[in-house]
Scaffold this motif. Structure first.
Motif, PDB file in Angstrom:
ATOM      1  N   ALA A  17       0.831  -1.208   0.000  1.00 47.36           N
ATOM      2  CA  ALA A  17       0.000   0.000   0.000  1.00 47.36           C
ATOM      3  C   ALA A  17       0.863   1.256   0.000  1.00 47.36           C
ATOM      4  CB  ALA A  17      -0.924  -0.004   1.205  1.00 47.36           C
ATOM      5  N   ARG A  18       1.933   1.253   0.771  1.00 50.62           N
ATOM      6  CA  ARG A  18       2.830   2.413   0.809  1.00 50.62           C
ATOM      7  C   ARG A  18       3.493   2.619  -0.551  1.00 50.62           C
ATOM      8  NH1 ARG A  18       8.056   3.356   2.058  1.00 50.62           N
ATOM      9  NH2 ARG A  18       8.490   1.230   2.746  1.00 50.62           N
ATOM     10  N   SER A  19       3.850   1.522  -1.200  1.00 51.18           N
ATOM     11  CA  SER A  19       4.454   1.610  -2.530  1.00 51.18           C
ATOM     12  C   SER A  19       3.452   2.159  -3.540  1.00 51.18           C
ATOM     13  CB  SER A  19       4.947   0.228  -2.968  1.00 51.18           C
ATOM     14  OG  SER A  19       5.474   0.274  -4.274  1.00 51.18           O
ATOM     15  N   CYS A  20       2.197   1.731  -3.440  1.00 49.81           N
ATOM     16  CA  CYS A  20       1.162   2.222  -4.350  1.00 49.81           C
ATOM     17  C   CYS A  20       1.011   3.733  -4.251  1.00 49.81           C
ATOM     18  CB  CYS A  20      -0.176   1.564  -4.030  1.00 49.81           C
ATOM     19  SG  CYS A  20      -0.334  -0.148  -4.566  1.00 49.81           S
ATOM     20  N   ARG A  21       1.155   4.253  -3.070  1.00 47.80           N
ATOM     21  CA  ARG A  21       0.985   5.699  -2.873  1.00 47.80           C
ATOM     22  C   ARG A  21       2.299   6.460  -2.985  1.00 47.80           C
ATOM     23  NH1 ARG A  21      -3.043   4.035  -4.258  1.00 47.80           N
ATOM     24  NH2 ARG A  21      -4.885   3.609  -2.981  1.00 47.80           N
ATOM     25  N   LYS A  78       5.275 -14.535  -1.497  1.00 46.78           N
ATOM     26  CA  LYS A  78       5.389 -13.575  -2.586  1.00 46.78           C
ATOM     27  C   LYS A  78       6.759 -12.908  -2.559  1.00 46.78           C
ATOM     28  CE  LYS A  78       0.732 -12.138  -3.838  1.00 46.78           C
ATOM     29  NZ  LYS A  78      -0.007 -13.229  -3.275  1.00 46.78           N
ATOM     30  N   GLU A  79       7.256 -12.629  -3.761  1.00 47.38           N
ATOM     31  CA  GLU A  79       8.515 -11.911  -3.853  1.00 47.38           C
ATOM     32  C   GLU A  79       8.306 -10.493  -3.339  1.00 47.38           C
ATOM     33  OE1 GLU A  79       9.526 -12.181  -7.920  1.00 47.38           O
ATOM     34  OE2 GLU A  79       9.622 -14.360  -7.908  1.00 47.38           O
ATOM     35  N   ARG A 106       2.330  -4.568  -9.953  1.00 49.36           N
ATOM     36  CA  ARG A 106       2.569  -6.008  -9.944  1.00 49.36           C
ATOM     37  C   ARG A 106       1.952  -6.663  -8.718  1.00 49.36           C
ATOM     38  NH1 ARG A 106       8.528  -8.273  -8.817  1.00 49.36           N
ATOM     39  NH2 ARG A 106       8.037  -7.115  -6.910  1.00 49.36           N
ATOM     40  N   GLY A 107       2.167  -6.048  -7.545  1.00 53.83           N
ATOM     41  CA  GLY A 107       1.631  -6.629  -6.321  1.00 53.83           C
ATOM     42  C   GLY A 107       0.119  -6.727  -6.321  1.00 53.83           C
ATOM     43  N   LEU A 108      -0.546  -5.682  -6.795  1.00 56.99           N
ATOM     44  CA  LEU A 108      -2.003  -5.704  -6.865  1.00 56.99           C
ATOM     45  C   LEU A 108      -2.485  -6.703  -7.908  1.00 56.99           C
ATOM     46  CD1 LEU A 108      -2.893  -1.892  -6.603  1.00 56.99           C
ATOM     47  CD2 LEU A 108      -2.958  -3.614  -4.799  1.00 56.99           C
ATOM     48  N   ALA A 109      -1.763  -6.803  -9.013  1.00 54.66           N
ATOM     49  CA  ALA A 109      -2.152  -7.743 -10.068  1.00 54.66           C
ATOM     50  C   ALA A 109      -2.081  -9.178  -9.572  1.00 54.66           C
ATOM     51  CB  ALA A 109      -1.254  -7.568 -11.290  1.00 54.66           C
ATOM     52  N   TYR A 110      -1.094  -9.505  -8.743  1.00 54.76           N
ATOM     53  CA  TYR A 110      -1.007 -10.853  -8.183  1.00 54.76           C
ATOM     54  C   TYR A 110      -2.252 -11.177  -7.351  1.00 54.76           C
ATOM     55  CZ  TYR A 110       4.011 -11.186  -9.368  1.00 54.76           C
ATOM     56  OH  TYR A 110       5.217 -11.249 -10.011  1.00 54.76           O
ATOM     57  N   LEU A 350      -5.601  -1.208 -13.438  1.00 52.42           N
ATOM     58  CA  LEU A 350      -5.076  -2.472 -13.937  1.00 52.42           C
ATOM     59  C   LEU A 350      -5.847  -2.998 -15.141  1.00 52.42           C
ATOM     60  CD1 LEU A 350      -4.491  -4.337 -10.545  1.00 52.42           C
ATOM     61  CD2 LEU A 350      -2.721  -3.445 -12.066  1.00 52.42           C
ATOM     62  N   THR A 351      -7.075  -2.549 -15.328  1.00 53.20           N
ATOM     63  CA  THR A 351      -7.931  -3.147 -16.353  1.00 53.20           C
ATOM     64  C   THR A 351      -8.492  -2.167 -17.374  1.00 53.20           C
ATOM     65  OG1 THR A 351      -9.874  -2.924 -14.907  1.00 53.20           O
ATOM     66  CG2 THR A 351      -8.650  -4.999 -14.804  1.00 53.20           C
TER      67      THR A 351
END
Length: 373
Positions: A17-21, A78-79, A106-110, A350-351
């Motif tokens: 979440a921190r990375s997303c923001r 997860k990596e 990538r993380g959200l897509a997984y 993502l979509t």
């Protein structure tokens, strides 16, 4: 220990979440009123956050509370959030914020793909490892043979890749620094493509990443070293050969072709004028002198910004089918994002670029690329 229902706090989701923001540890520490060392322990899973800390995280990061308590078992293997396993189709230097956007996507897509695997019968993965004893040219020829494509043009590349088990996600997030990137996770190949680009560039970027998936599965890159340059050249060569097979080019393009003829011919392979001209020169059908003159003419005509005779944009058949099936069950994209505990705008990123939004819920071609479990 703070629990959500019967679920434990998930430190991986906090880092994601921190990375997303794109928020630093220092900034988020101030927002949730904890020290940097405390935040580090939370992200490592050494400590459990207090209830009031969780509420502050929800507000600061704009993620639902359930997001931080989901997937604790699924996320353990997860990596982590790094780019060593990502192959970027991009400029040489990528700003940190854009890298953060990449591995957060990538993380959200997984998370999304795990739900898809549990609810739909998706195509089997048919992406071979061609890294041994195959150069980019022979690898592209071998893959065309394995997939039964012959030497004919590819009418819909995105649909083809999805049918071979490759998961494709959109990647825009207001950045021009990254065209596309790809990776593997638990035997599943992923391609993330910047859907803000034109149709020709998207097709080439998809094919470039396909080259990485089949040629560089076991190579990890970090920084701007020699290996990064080499594998980018290999993926580029693979893409040109895969999209524009030599036999087909030679049968359709005469020697000494002029730029206006290339503009007309590009529709056959659905590539840019620049890509087709480069391929023709590569095959010796155009002299170096004529090619340089052609490049200069393209610059004068500003084809780098305005592609002539543009091709029709491709859309995802897989995502269209998924949302059509969900719509039959009265499940909207908004409701699905809530089910996954992912903010709607993040899920939409993502979509959205993969769909023809005006048509995907009302037009159906009967394809059986997927089915519900």
């Amino acid at each position: 220990m703070i629990m959500h229902g019967h679920k434990q706090f998930n430190p991986y989701r906090l880092r994601l979440a921190r990375s997303c923001r794109n928020i630093t540890k220092k900034d988020i520490s101030k927002l949730i009123n904890v020290s940097s060392s405390t935040l580090t322990r939370l992200e490592k899973g050494c400590d459990e956050p207090k209830k009031e800390t969780v509420q502050l995280l929800v507000k600061a990061l704009n993620f639902p509370e359930a997001f931080f308590f989901d997937g604790i078992e699924d996320d353990q293997d997860k990596e982590d959030l790094n780019t060593k396993d990502l192959s970027f189709r991009s400029n040489a230097t990528i700003p940190r914020k854009d890298r953060n956007a990449a591995y957060s996507a990538r993380g959200l897509a997984y998370i999304v793909d795990e739900w898809l695997q549990n609810n739909f019968n998706l195509p089997d993965v048919r992406v071979p490892d061609l890294s041994c004893d195959h150069d980019p040219v022979t690898a592209s020829e071998r893959l065309r043979y394995d997939w039964g494509l012959g030497n004919l043009p590819l009418p819909n590349l995105m649909e083809l890749l999805e049918s071979m088990g490759i998961r494709i996600f959109a990647f825009s997030r207001d950045t021009d620094a990254i065209d596309a990137f790809s990776c593997w996770n638990n035997g599943i190949p992923y391609i993330f493509v910047n859907t803000d680009k034109n149709a020709e560039r998207i097709r080439f970027n998809l094919c470039h990443e396909l080259g990485h998936l089949v040629l560089h599965r076991h190579i990890h890159v970090d920084g701007q070293d020699r290996i990064t340059v080499d594998i980018e050249k290999e993926a580029h060569l693979f893409a040109g050969n895969f999209l524009m097979p030599e036999e087909d080019i030679r049968s359709c393009i005469p020697n000494g072709v002029v730029i206006d003829s290339i503009i007309e011919a590009k529709q056959r392979w659905k590539v840019s004028v620049a890509a087709l001209a480069y391929r023709i020169r590569q095959l010796g059908l155009l002299s170096e002198w004529h090619y340089r003159n052609m490049v200069n003419e393209m610059q004068v005509r500003n084809y780098g910004k305005m592609e002539p005779n543009p091709v029709k944009r491709e859309y995802s058949l897989l995502w269209k089918r998924i949302f059509t099936m969900l719509w039959r069950d009265k499940i909207t994209r908004e409701e699905l994002s809530k089910k996954l505990s992912i903010p709607y705008h993040d899920f939409n990123d993502l979509t959205f670029g993969l769909l023809n939004i005006k048509k995907y819920m009302i037009k159906e071609n009967g394809s059986n690329i997927i089915s519900q479990c």
